[in-house]
Scaffold this motif. Sequence first.
Motif, mmCIF file in Angstrom:
data_model
loop_
_atom_site.group_PDB
_atom_site.id
_atom_site.type_symbol
_atom_site.label_atom_id
_atom_site.label_comp_id
_atom_site.label_asym_id
_atom_site.label_seq_id
_atom_site.Cartn_x
_atom_site.Cartn_y
_atom_site.Cartn_z
ATOM 1 N N LEU A 123 0.822 -1.200 0.000
ATOM 2 C CA LEU A 123 0.000 0.000 0.000
ATOM 3 C C LEU A 123 0.861 1.258 0.000
ATOM 4 N N ASN A 124 2.007 1.213 0.670
ATOM 5 C CA ASN A 124 2.908 2.363 0.675
ATOM 6 C C ASN A 124 3.480 2.632 -0.712
ATOM 7 N N ASP A 125 3.672 1.554 -1.484
ATOM 8 C CA ASP A 125 4.204 1.706 -2.839
ATOM 9 C C ASP A 125 3.131 2.116 -3.836
ATOM 10 N N ASP A 126 1.884 1.948 -3.451
ATOM 11 C CA ASP A 126 0.779 2.263 -4.369
ATOM 12 C C ASP A 126 -0.328 2.939 -3.575
ATOM 13 N N ALA A 127 -0.137 4.224 -3.315
ATOM 14 C CA ALA A 127 -1.082 4.966 -2.480
ATOM 15 C C ALA A 127 -2.274 5.486 -3.265
ATOM 16 N N VAL A 128 -2.334 5.167 -4.557
ATOM 17 C CA VAL A 128 -3.406 5.684 -5.403
ATOM 18 C C VAL A 128 -4.633 4.778 -5.361
ATOM 19 N N ARG A 129 -4.410 3.496 -5.471
ATOM 20 C CA ARG A 129 -5.532 2.561 -5.528
ATOM 21 C C ARG A 129 -6.184 2.377 -4.163
ATOM 22 N N ASP A 130 -7.431 1.917 -4.193
ATOM 23 C CA ASP A 130 -8.148 1.691 -2.944
ATOM 24 C C ASP A 130 -7.658 0.395 -2.298
ATOM 25 N N PRO A 131 -7.782 0.287 -0.980
ATOM 26 C CA PRO A 131 -7.278 -0.899 -0.257
ATOM 27 C C PRO A 131 -7.884 -2.210 -0.746
ATOM 28 N N GLN A 132 -9.162 -2.191 -1.125
ATOM 29 C CA GLN A 132 -9.817 -3.424 -1.586
ATOM 30 C C GLN A 132 -9.146 -3.980 -2.837
ATOM 31 N N SER A 133 -8.709 -3.114 -3.720
ATOM 32 C CA SER A 133 -8.035 -3.569 -4.935
ATOM 33 C C SER A 133 -6.648 -4.105 -4.627
ATOM 34 N N VAL A 134 -5.945 -3.415 -3.738
ATOM 35 C CA VAL A 134 -4.590 -3.826 -3.380
ATOM 36 C C VAL A 134 -4.587 -5.187 -2.695
ATOM 37 N N GLN A 135 -5.510 -5.399 -1.768
ATOM 38 C CA GLN A 135 -5.496 -6.640 -0.982
ATOM 39 C C GLN A 135 -5.714 -7.881 -1.842
ATOM 40 N N GLN A 136 -6.363 -7.742 -2.981
ATOM 41 C CA GLN A 136 -6.619 -8.885 -3.847
ATOM 42 C C GLN A 136 -5.356 -9.413 -4.518
ATOM 43 N N GLU A 137 -4.269 -8.659 -4.430
ATOM 44 C CA GLU A 137 -3.015 -9.082 -5.030
ATOM 45 C C GLU A 137 -2.134 -9.862 -4.055
ATOM 46 N N PHE A 138 -2.599 -10.037 -2.836
ATOM 47 C CA PHE A 138 -1.849 -10.847 -1.869
ATOM 48 C C PHE A 138 -1.592 -12.222 -2.475
ATOM 49 N N PRO A 139 -0.365 -12.730 -2.428
ATOM 50 C CA PRO A 139 -0.014 -13.983 -3.105
ATOM 51 C C PRO A 139 -0.927 -15.167 -2.799
ATOM 52 N N LYS A 140 -1.442 -15.252 -1.585
ATOM 53 C CA LYS A 140 -2.332 -16.354 -1.211
ATOM 54 C C LYS A 140 -3.705 -15.811 -0.836
ATOM 55 N N TYR A 141 -4.161 -14.856 -1.599
ATOM 56 C CA TYR A 141 -5.426 -14.173 -1.307
ATOM 57 C C TYR A 141 -6.598 -15.146 -1.233
ATOM 58 N N ASP A 142 -6.751 -16.006 -2.230
ATOM 59 C CA ASP A 142 -7.896 -16.924 -2.258
ATOM 60 C C ASP A 142 -7.904 -17.851 -1.054
ATOM 61 N N GLU A 143 -6.734 -18.336 -0.691
ATOM 62 C CA GLU A 143 -6.633 -19.244 0.454
ATOM 63 C C GLU A 143 -6.971 -18.508 1.747
ATOM 64 N N LEU A 144 -6.456 -17.289 1.869
ATOM 65 C CA LEU A 144 -6.733 -16.482 3.065
ATOM 66 C C LEU A 144 -8.222 -16.193 3.176
ATOM 67 N N VAL A 145 -8.842 -15.743 2.089
ATOM 68 C CA VAL A 145 -10.260 -15.371 2.110
ATOM 69 C C VAL A 145 -11.134 -16.584 2.402
ATOM 70 N N LYS A 146 -10.783 -17.724 1.850
ATOM 71 C CA LYS A 146 -11.550 -18.952 2.108
ATOM 72 C C LYS A 146 -11.573 -19.265 3.605
ATOM 73 N N ASP A 147 -10.415 -19.192 4.239
ATOM 74 C CA ASP A 147 -10.338 -19.458 5.667
ATOM 75 C C ASP A 147 -11.038 -18.360 6.456
ATOM 76 N N LEU A 148 -10.892 -17.121 6.003
ATOM 77 C CA LEU A 148 -11.534 -15.981 6.655
ATOM 78 C C LEU A 148 -13.046 -16.153 6.689
ATOM 79 N N LEU A 149 -13.626 -16.555 5.573
ATOM 80 C CA LEU A 149 -15.077 -16.704 5.480
ATOM 81 C C LEU A 149 -15.576 -17.900 6.294
ATOM 82 N N GLU A 150 -14.760 -18.951 6.391
ATOM 83 C CA GLU A 150 -15.149 -20.105 7.208
ATOM 84 C C GLU A 150 -15.225 -19.709 8.680
ATOM 85 N N ILE A 151 -14.234 -18.953 9.139
ATOM 86 C CA ILE A 151 -14.259 -18.474 10.530
ATOM 87 C C ILE A 151 -15.420 -17.519 10.737
#
Length: 204
Positions: free
Chosen positions: A149-177
């Motif tokens: 986010l510090n390197d890309d202060a223009v885009r919104d946080p929701q767009s940036v977070q989707q580029e996390f290398p294991k985003y799908d795995e993280l979100v899957k576990d997040l939604l289960e909890i």
Amino acid sequence: MSLELGAWVAPVVLLLAAAFLIWLCFRGRIGLGSFELDSAGIGIGDTNVSFKPNRTDRQIAYAIWVELSTRKVGLAIDPEHDVISEVYDSWYSFFGVTRDLIKEVPAHKLKSKGTRAIVRASVQVLNEGLRPHLTQWQARYRRWYEATLNDDAVRDPQSVQQEFPKYDELVKDLLEINAKLIEYRRAMYQLATGDPESIIAIDE
């Protein structure tokens, strides 16, 4: 006269007695029946505990329900619009608040089967629900997210977070909890109010 009085006094007395019992129920002086705490439904085990809640049980359940309903903990997460770092902030705060609520329960109250069940379930939600996910994901995600986010202060946080290398795995576990926490919130509301149908939703 005595015959005429006898004809209607008995029904009136029964009616008044019934009304009094109903009033006592809603005043919390008579239990609203047994409650079954379904650990499997909350996702923290496979056992059910049935007990008759007392006033302390309902008060603890209500306090936990309020915390779940006023934070991004017991409410549905939308990965497209919610910011994951803010979800983690909410989870972390809930962890501390719930731990404090449990610590404030007097030791002698644990003699009650219901109180023990609520405290045990709450500890399990923290240790078997929130803690494993936070341990696995939070630190590594936050480090990556803040740097990106510090390197890309223009885009919104929701767009940036989707580029996390294991985003799908993280979100899957997040939604289960999240689903388990929603069921936990539902159980606490039913326990606090004795109402199995109406669930009040409070948005942040």
